[in-house]
Enzyme design. Structure first.
Site, mmCIF file in Angstrom:
data_model
loop_
_atom_site.group_PDB
_atom_site.id
_atom_site.type_symbol
_atom_site.label_atom_id
_atom_site.label_comp_id
_atom_site.label_asym_id
_atom_site.label_seq_id
_atom_site.Cartn_x
_atom_site.Cartn_y
_atom_site.Cartn_z
ATOM 1 N N GLU A 1 0.810 -1.107 0.231
ATOM 2 C CA GLU A 1 -0.016 -0.233 0.244
ATOM 3 C C GLU A 1 0.844 1.180 -0.096
ATOM 4 O OE1 GLU A 1 -2.676 -0.711 3.293
ATOM 5 O OE2 GLU A 1 -4.059 -1.735 1.993
ATOM 6 N N ASP B 1 -8.382 -9.090 4.130
ATOM 7 C CA ASP B 1 -8.225 -7.831 4.843
ATOM 8 C C ASP B 1 -9.389 -7.938 6.156
ATOM 9 O OD1 ASP B 1 -6.983 -5.765 6.087
ATOM 10 O OD2 ASP B 1 -7.353 -4.314 4.394
ATOM 11 N N GLU C 1 -1.931 -12.300 12.580
ATOM 12 C CA GLU C 1 -2.235 -10.820 13.073
ATOM 13 C C GLU C 1 -3.884 -10.941 12.888
ATOM 14 O OE1 GLU C 1 -0.404 -7.942 10.216
ATOM 15 O OE2 GLU C 1 -1.780 -6.314 11.102
ATOM 16 N N GLU D 1 -12.274 -1.950 12.209
ATOM 17 C CA GLU D 1 -12.550 -1.398 10.986
ATOM 18 C C GLU D 1 -13.521 -1.666 9.963
ATOM 19 O OE1 GLU D 1 -8.753 -1.664 8.712
ATOM 20 O OE2 GLU D 1 -9.717 -0.736 7.081
HETATM 21 C C1 BDP Z 1 -5.968 -2.115 5.873
HETATM 22 C C2 BDP Z 1 -6.379 -0.697 6.651
HETATM 23 C C3 BDP Z 1 -5.197 0.205 6.441
HETATM 24 C C4 BDP Z 1 -3.866 -0.423 6.832
HETATM 25 C C5 BDP Z 1 -3.573 -1.993 6.385
HETATM 26 C C6 BDP Z 1 -2.609 -2.594 6.763
HETATM 27 O O1 BDP Z 1 -7.484 -0.275 6.022
HETATM 28 O O2 BDP Z 1 -5.364 1.415 7.193
HETATM 29 O O3 BDP Z 1 -2.717 0.153 6.940
HETATM 30 O O4 BDP Z 1 -4.823 -2.654 6.453
HETATM 31 O O5 BDP Z 1 -2.807 -3.682 7.582
HETATM 32 O O6 BDP Z 1 -6.993 -2.937 6.545
HETATM 33 O O7 BDP Z 1 -1.308 -2.152 6.725
#
Ligand code: BDP
Length: 719
Positions: free
Chosen positions: A310, A384, A406, A412
């Site tokens: 990301e 996710d 994790e 969220e």
């Molecule tokens: C996603 C979230 C984001 C996190 C990412 C992560 O939306 O904010 O930075 O995971 O785990 O679920 O790195």
């Protein structure tokens, strides 16, 4: 007259101030309420067993254990317990193995039943006098033992003839705070970050101590203070001094501090031209940085790294791979006993493959290539943190690499801190999943506790749901998710019902009339959320960016895999993502036994059906309903379940203090409204494709699809 009025007014104010502080304290005290034991017989039996405390050893940890024991007992039993000599009988003796006299130590016999963090609680007899001994190989075991002993009384259990040996099954039991240096919390729904960087290092907020107590009481032994989307400034001396102050607070509670390492830190704060892990100056920079950190914090845990994910920088920016990056950092912290937790949460906009397959495809070839002090941190599912995902296939596929779980404790994708959902149920489902890595019985829990691989480095991480809200977690019941995470990190084989039971007794009441219905409500809450958000294997259909509320229509985001339409693939033929061998073949990433089950629509559990298959609207579900009708009825069921949660909660008023009762009542009302919002928005949207009427039993929506699409939440928290 005027004075009377004034006095009256003042006493009213005082009355409210007192009420407020009492209930505020209740919320704040989490599961460490230590309510007075009201049952007179029970209290008398405790009092007849306990006469005093004998505290052996002088370490900060043993002192804390003694103080916790004394104050917890005093609150629950209404009596001060003096420090006594062993000769007097009826004492609770606390002290590590080393501190015990030969006479007492031989009462235990075999300390090898436990590891270095474990404890033993045993009723013993010294010179014909009865005592209770709480001991461990190390002081931290004594502290864990004390919390566990207090929990026996909190949950009204007998303390005669005790013989308990318990020890954590994983080494790293850690909270990942996604806290930014400006105190905002990424995906945080309980206020701002606890860490008040501006006032640190000199101002030690009482909250830091209470945070450490709460964590130690459930065996959490690590905390990553900063967001995985990292800021290199945390590694500068100005901030390290503050980190050191926190580490000093947490140390006697057995909690190590970790930081996130921004891969490009050598450039950003080190003045180097590159962060290439194969560059000698870069490696040296990290070695020096490690030295600097360990000089301040000798027991510093290590780094958590999100790299090439990301948009975060990583070794691939220099044509290197994850192994190069992780091993370079591992070498820097190895001389000091540090570890690198390297995240496997990767997917790329340049990869046209099914997102669910990408992390496995990238990481599995690295199996066995990481240094000994690297542990790969893998999210519970391949996408996710959704309300439901099948377990991540990596758990069955990297036998030569330590893997840590994790979980996301912060909600969220599960309604933020306004929805009541008991996550240990979700965690348990994942931990119990069969990987078939070495045949039947090789569950995810066995992979991460090291039984399967005899890995020395094991761990479970939870993305924290803690903020500076008065009640820490926003929703009083979200405290149970923090608690349950800790308990499962200690023992991944615990049943979520046992956890709910313990938590309710410690947090609210031991009254069976309260426990029974509320426990049931908690256990069912997870499925309720799945039903009203993403039933039958749907996933990632939350609204853009903030992920608050439904957004199955979203299709305009720059990366295809950020759009809900990518995940549900609804069209006139049906709905769902074909990941079977006729589709992206993601099923092949699982062991053949598992793949076979997921591959066929007949054997795939219906709870994962649309995760693995694109299914026609007329497909017959096991209950005889068509897919369309079944889907609509699931959404309705979720709404009904929340209504039922409200009914259950409304009957508990007499067991709960007024403030927490009201808080939960209001939150459940929000959850009910939002469950209907989810149902209506999703069904109206999917109906465009199914072209079918809602079946009987599903309430017709009161608003139009356009109305739901028009809703915007520019200031949704955590984004
Ligand atoms: C996603 C979230 C984001 C996190 C990412 C992560 O939306 O904010 O930075 O995971 O785990 O679920 O790195």
């Amino acid at each position: 007259m005027i004075t009377i009025k004034k006095t009256f007014f003042r006493s009213v104010l005082l009355f409210f101030a007192v009420c407020w502080s009492v209930s505020a304290q209740k919320d704040y005290k989490l599961w460490l309420q230590y309510n007075k034991v009201a049952n007179a017989d029970l209290a008398a039996s405790y009092l007849s067993t306990i006469q005093g405390i004998v505290s052996l050893g002088n370490s900060g940890t043993v002192k804390i254990a003694g103080a916790e024991l004394a104050s917890g007992l005093e609150e629950m039993l209404g009596k001060k317990f003096e420090n006594k000599a062993i000769t007097s009988g009826g004492t609770i003796i606390i002290g590590s193995k080393e501190s015990l006299s030969f006479e007492i130590r031989k009462e235990i016999g075999n300390f090898d039943l436990i590891n270095n963090e474990g404890f033993i609680i045993k009723s013993i007899s010294v010179k014909n006098k009865k005592h209770i001994l709480i001991t461990g190989k190390k002081d931290i075991g004594v502290l864990y033992g004390v919390y566990s002993f207090l929990r026996l009384i909190q949950t009204h259990q007998a303390i005669k003839n005790l013989n308990i040996a318990d020890a954590p099954k994983t080494n790293i039991r850690i909270l990942n705070h996604w806290d930014n240096l400006d105190r905002t919390v990424e995906r945080g729904y309980a206020g701002f970050s606890l860490w008040n960087w501006q006032k640190l290092p000199d101002f030690i907020d009482q909250r830091y101590i209470d945070y450490a107590r709460a964590n130690a009481s459930i065996g959490i032994n690590g905390t990553v203070l900063t967001n995985v989307n990292a800021n290199a400034l945390i590694l500068t001396p100005q901030y390290l001094e503050k980190v050191q102050a926190l580490a000093n607070v947490f140390r006697p509670y057995g909690i190590k501090v970790y930081l996130t390492a921004r891969f490009s830190a050598p450039i950003e704060i080190g003045g180097l031209k590159t962060a290439d892990p194969k560059d000698a100056d870069v490696a040296k920079w990290w070695q020096d940085k490690a030295k600097e950190i360990y000089k301040r914090i000798p027991d510093f845990g290590g780094f958590l790294v999100k790299a090439n994910s990301e948009g975060q920088p990583g070794p691939q920016n220099y044509g290197r791979d994850h192994v190069d990056g992780a091993n370079m950092l591992a070498d820097a912290v190895a001389p000091f006993g540090g570890v690198i937790m390297w995240r496997a949460f990767v997917y790329s906009e340049h990869d046209a493959n099914d997102r669910a397959k990408q992390a496995y495809a990238e990481f599995v070839p690295y199996d066995g290539k990481f240094r000994e002090n690297v542990i790969v941190q893998v999210k519970n599912g391949p996408i996710d943190f959704q309300p439901r995902e099948p377990f991540h296939p990596i758990f069955g596929a990297m036998p030569k690499t330590p893997l840590m779980m994790e979980f996301q404790i912060t909600q969220e994708y599960l309604g933020f801190s306004t929805h009541l959902v008991f996550l240990p149920k979700l965690f348990q489902e994942v931990l119990e999943s069969e990987t078939y890595q070495k045949g039947k019985g090789t569950t995810v829990a066995k992979v991460i506790d090291g039984t399967l691989t005899s890995s020395k480095l094991t761990g479970i991480a939870g993305v924290s749901n803690i903020g500076n809200d008065l009640n820490w977690t926003g929703h009083p019941f979200a405290q149970a998710n923090w608690y349950g995470f800790g308990r499962l990190a200690w023992n991944p084989y615990l049943d979520s019902e046992t956890i709910a039971d313990e938590w309710l007794r410690c947090t609210f009441s031991n009254d069976e009339n309260f426990i029974k219905p509320i426990k049931k409500m908690m256990i069912e809450s997870r499925e309720a959320v799945v039903n009203y958000m993403t039933p039958l294997g749907l996933h990632h259909i939350m609204d853009t960016g903030h992920h608050y509320g439904p957004g199955p229509w979203v299709s305009n985001l720059s990366r295809p895999e950020w759009n809900p339409v990518y995940y549900h693939k609804a069209d006139k033929n049906g709905i769902g993502f074909d990941r079977s061998k006729t589709g992206t073949n993601a099923t092949a990433q699982y062991a053949p036994e598992v793949a076979k089950i997921f591959d066929s629509m007949e054997t795939c559990p219906e709870s994962d059906l649309l995760w693995f298959h694109h299914v026609s609207w007329d497909y017959k579900l096991k209950n005889g309903q068509t897919l369309w009708n079944g889907l609509a009825l699931k959404y309705q069921e979720g709404v009904n379940q929340v209504k039922e949660m409200q009914n259950i909660w409304n009957k508990t008023q007499k067991y709960v203090d007024a403030d927490r009762f009201k808080e939960v009542q209001m939150l459940l009302e929000i959850q009910y409204k939002e469950a209907k919002w989810w149902r209506d928005a999703c069904l109206l949207y999917f109906q465009q494709y199914s072209g079918k009427e809602l079946p009987a039993g599903v309430e017709p929506p009161k608003e139009s699809l356009d109305y739901f699409k028009s809703l915007k939440f520019p200031f949704a928290p955590g984004n």
